[in-house]
Design an enzyme around this catalytic site. Structure first.
Site, PDB file in Angstrom:
ATOM      1  N   GLY A  85       0.839  -1.198   0.000  1.00  0.00           N
ATOM      2  CA  GLY A  85       0.000   0.000   0.000  1.00  0.00           C
ATOM      3  C   GLY A  85       0.867   1.239   0.000  1.00  0.00           C
ATOM      4  O   GLY A  85       2.014   1.212  -0.461  1.00  0.00           O
ATOM      5  N   SER A  86       0.328   2.303   0.557  1.00  0.00           N
ATOM      6  CA  SER A  86       1.035   3.585   0.499  1.00  0.00           C
ATOM      7  C   SER A  86       2.192   3.630   1.507  1.00  0.00           C
ATOM      8  O   SER A  86       2.181   2.928   2.522  1.00  0.00           O
ATOM      9  CB  SER A  86       0.048   4.714   0.799  1.00  0.00           C
ATOM     10  N   GLY A 110       2.459   2.351   5.347  1.00  0.00           N
ATOM     11  CA  GLY A 110       3.575   1.424   5.579  1.00  0.00           C
ATOM     12  C   GLY A 110       4.405   1.829   6.789  1.00  0.00           C
ATOM     13  O   GLY A 110       4.804   0.995   7.601  1.00  0.00           O
ATOM     14  N   GLU A 148       5.610  -3.501   0.885  1.00  0.00           N
ATOM     15  CA  GLU A 148       5.787  -3.117  -0.526  1.00  0.00           C
ATOM     16  C   GLU A 148       5.051  -1.809  -0.678  1.00  0.00           C
ATOM     17  O   GLU A 148       3.817  -1.780  -0.570  1.00  0.00           O
ATOM     18  CB  GLU A 148       5.125  -4.124  -1.452  1.00  0.00           C
ATOM     19  N   CYS A 186       2.140   1.002  -8.440  1.00  0.00           N
ATOM     20  CA  CYS A 186       3.432   1.349  -7.834  1.00  0.00           C
ATOM     21  C   CYS A 186       4.507   1.374  -8.908  1.00  0.00           C
ATOM     22  O   CYS A 186       5.542   2.005  -8.749  1.00  0.00           O
ATOM     23  CB  CYS A 186       3.794   0.351  -6.751  1.00  0.00           C
TER      24      CYS A 186
HETATM   25  P1  NAP Z   1      -3.280   2.449   1.555  1.00  0.00           P
HETATM   26  O1  NAP Z   1      -4.218   3.540   1.870  1.00  0.00           O
HETATM   27  O2  NAP Z   1      -2.009   2.329   2.314  1.00  0.00           O
HETATM   28  O3  NAP Z   1      -4.145   1.089   1.653  1.00  0.00           O
HETATM   29  C1  NAP Z   1      -3.589  -0.195   1.458  1.00  0.00           C
HETATM   30  C2  NAP Z   1      -4.251  -1.175   2.407  1.00  0.00           C
HETATM   31  O4  NAP Z   1      -3.946  -0.846   3.756  1.00  0.00           O
HETATM   32  C3  NAP Z   1      -5.784  -1.186   2.316  1.00  0.00           C
HETATM   33  O5  NAP Z   1      -6.263  -2.483   2.573  1.00  0.00           O
HETATM   34  C4  NAP Z   1      -6.170  -0.231   3.438  1.00  0.00           C
HETATM   35  O6  NAP Z   1      -7.491  -0.434   3.886  1.00  0.00           O
HETATM   36  C5  NAP Z   1      -5.143  -0.630   4.497  1.00  0.00           C
HETATM   37  N1  NAP Z   1      -4.866   0.375   5.511  1.00  0.00           N
HETATM   38  C6  NAP Z   1      -5.028   1.736   5.444  1.00  0.00           C
HETATM   39  N2  NAP Z   1      -4.664   2.312   6.615  1.00  0.00           N
HETATM   40  C7  NAP Z   1      -4.276   1.324   7.446  1.00  0.00           C
HETATM   41  C8  NAP Z   1      -3.793   1.283   8.786  1.00  0.00           C
HETATM   42  N3  NAP Z   1      -3.622   2.389   9.521  1.00  0.00           N
HETATM   43  N4  NAP Z   1      -3.474   0.081   9.329  1.00  0.00           N
HETATM   44  C9  NAP Z   1      -3.610  -1.057   8.612  1.00  0.00           C
HETATM   45  N5  NAP Z   1      -4.081  -1.091   7.340  1.00  0.00           N
HETATM   46  C10 NAP Z   1      -4.389   0.082   6.747  1.00  0.00           C
HETATM   47  O7  NAP Z   1      -2.855   2.475   0.049  1.00  0.00           O
HETATM   48  P2  NAP Z   1      -3.643   2.956  -1.249  1.00  0.00           P
HETATM   49  O8  NAP Z   1      -3.178   4.335  -1.532  1.00  0.00           O
HETATM   50  O9  NAP Z   1      -5.073   2.650  -1.239  1.00  0.00           O
HETATM   51  O10 NAP Z   1      -2.989   1.882  -2.219  1.00  0.00           O
HETATM   52  C11 NAP Z   1      -2.201   2.142  -3.285  1.00  0.00           C
HETATM   53  C12 NAP Z   1      -0.733   2.178  -2.877  1.00  0.00           C
HETATM   54  O11 NAP Z   1      -0.178   0.876  -2.967  1.00  0.00           O
HETATM   55  C13 NAP Z   1       0.059   3.049  -3.822  1.00  0.00           C
HETATM   56  O12 NAP Z   1       0.944   3.874  -3.093  1.00  0.00           O
HETATM   57  C14 NAP Z   1       0.820   2.032  -4.652  1.00  0.00           C
HETATM   58  O13 NAP Z   1       2.001   2.578  -5.182  1.00  0.00           O
HETATM   59  C15 NAP Z   1       1.069   0.925  -3.648  1.00  0.00           C
HETATM   60  N6  NAP Z   1       1.345  -0.378  -4.276  1.00  0.00           N
HETATM   61  C16 NAP Z   1       2.582  -0.932  -4.133  1.00  0.00           C
HETATM   62  C17 NAP Z   1       2.872  -2.149  -4.729  1.00  0.00           C
HETATM   63  C18 NAP Z   1       4.228  -2.759  -4.572  1.00  0.00           C
HETATM   64  O14 NAP Z   1       4.390  -3.916  -4.972  1.00  0.00           O
HETATM   65  N7  NAP Z   1       5.198  -2.068  -4.011  1.00  0.00           N
HETATM   66  C19 NAP Z   1       1.885  -2.788  -5.465  1.00  0.00           C
HETATM   67  C20 NAP Z   1       0.637  -2.185  -5.599  1.00  0.00           C
HETATM   68  C21 NAP Z   1       0.383  -0.994  -4.975  1.00  0.00           C
HETATM   69  P3  NAP Z   1      -8.742   0.401   3.279  1.00  0.00           P
HETATM   70  O15 NAP Z   1      -8.326   0.968   1.952  1.00  0.00           O
HETATM   71  O16 NAP Z   1      -9.818  -0.608   3.150  1.00  0.00           O
HETATM   72  O17 NAP Z   1      -9.068   1.472   4.281  1.00  0.00           O
END
Ligand code: NAP
Length: 343
Positions: free
Chosen positions: A228-229, A233, A250, A284
């Protein structure tokens, strides 16, 4: 009535959530309600972790090649259900069908790869300097893995995390993004159809700050794998660090494509277009910056602008669509702001 989907805990589907329910609507057509899902909290997370903990004893003692057999069956079933899963993924997170089929294919490839690993979980023998001593290492399962995944690769990412965890003898609890819960349900249905014993895989729906964080904090979770973000992370790494829990992250990227003066511009253009606009730029690995040699910058920019204008936006379920919608309103606002910053 929209379909009611459940959490999958100890081999049972449970539609009730202690914090209510949430709706999942298609970003391409907000009148299309994919389903209603339980908004879970501490209670469901604890039940799922408990189930995984109980299943761990038998699963970790199951021979690795036998655990691998389940994954091979999972690969066969994902192949059989590929189109159905791709359609639901496109409906709920927007990217075009060609891409969601690719997403499921990654899961299939991953299943066969890790089923092979079941016969390769080698340890080492090590020469020791002590007389009459034999040095060796074996691989041991950790316990319960807590998996938290984003919506942009709704099938592939949960498989990258769950298959290696399972083949190594761990049990798991998956918390998928609230923007892609139906694809995670499909994955659990596949595990169920493959005969994976109850409690070995568990699914808990809910938001990150509540459900996800409860999973990370659970003392019974031995390893957390998160994609995720970078902002989230960091929070997760802090929580894991506090209890010295193993943690794999990741996170986001800000990738540049470099185009040199002697580059094949057709190839570079195709790379930039696909890299920037594939998955509507929400990857990502997206090409979010271009660094172009000044000698070709003018020509390359003009060709890129022209090609980008021709891309057909629309519902990802339609064959003629090349770029689907962004996943939700807040993502739309965020991207619009990036465009402003860019200008
Ligand atoms: P995010 O907000 O960090 O969400 C990712 C996951 O974490 C979701 O299931 C979210 O739940 C959960 N989450 C959010 N806050 C949390 C907390 N405080 N504690 C535990 N879990 C929590 O990320 P996003 O912006 O939606 O996702 C896209 C990101 O993923 C982008 O930055 C992208 O670059 C990255 N990504 C990286 C890779 C890699 O392989 N490096 C691959 C794909 C994506 P909810 O959304 O249900 O609230």
């Amino acid at each position: 009535m929209p379909a009611a989907y459940g959490n999958y805990i100890n081999g049972k589907w449970i539609t009730k959530g202690s914090r209510g329910t949430f709706e999942n609507r298609s970003p391409a057509d907000p009148s299309d309600v994919i389903g209603v899902f339980p908004e879970s909290g501490q209670e469901e997370v604890e039940a799922a972790v408990r189930a995984a903990r109980e299943a761990f004893a038998a699963w970790s003692r199951t021979p690795a090649p036998k655990r691998a057999d389940y994954l091979r069956r999972v690969g066969d079933l994902l192949t059989r259900h590929k189109d159905e899963i791709a359609r639901i993924a496109t409906r709920e997170m927007g990217k075009i069908l060609t891409e969601t089929r690719g997403d499921v294919q990654e899961g299939i490839d991953c299943a066969y790869y890790y089923s092979g690993e079941g016969r390769r979980l080698f340890g080492q023998t090590v020469p020791t300097e002590l007389p009459n001593k034999f040095g060796m290492s074996i691989r041991r399962s950790i316990g319960v893995a807590g998996l938290i995944t984003p919506w942009n690769f709704p099938l592939a990412i949960p498989t990258w995390k769950s298959f290696p965890a399972l083949v190594c003898g761990n049990t798991l609890v998956l918390k998928p993004a609230e923007d892609s819960p139906a694809t995670a349900v499909k994955l659990m249905e596949v595990f169920e159809e493959a005969g994976v014993p109850k409690g070995v895989v568990n699914l808990v729906h809910g938001d990150g700050p509540n459900t996800g964080a409860a999973l990370v904090r659970s003392e019974q979770v031995g390893v957390v794998s998160f994609t995720g973000s970078s902002v989230t992370g960091r929070e997760i790494a802090k929580l894991c660090g506090g209890s010295l829990k193993r943690c794999s992250l990741e996170l986001g990227g800000k990738n540049a494509q470099i185009v040199m003066e002697d580059a094949d511009l057709d190839l570079a253009l195709e790379g930039a277009l696909w890299g920037a606009f594939g998955t509507t730029g929400q990857r990502c690995t997206a090409t979010s910056r271009l660094i172009v040699h000044k000698k070709v910058a003018g020509e390359f920019t003009a060709r890129l602008v022209e090609a980008a204008k021709k891309l057909k936006l629309g519902n990802g379920l339609e064959d003629s669509t090349q770029v689907g919608p962004l996943v939700n309103k807040s993502q739309q606002a965020r991207v619009a702001n990036y465009c402003k910053i860019g200008v």
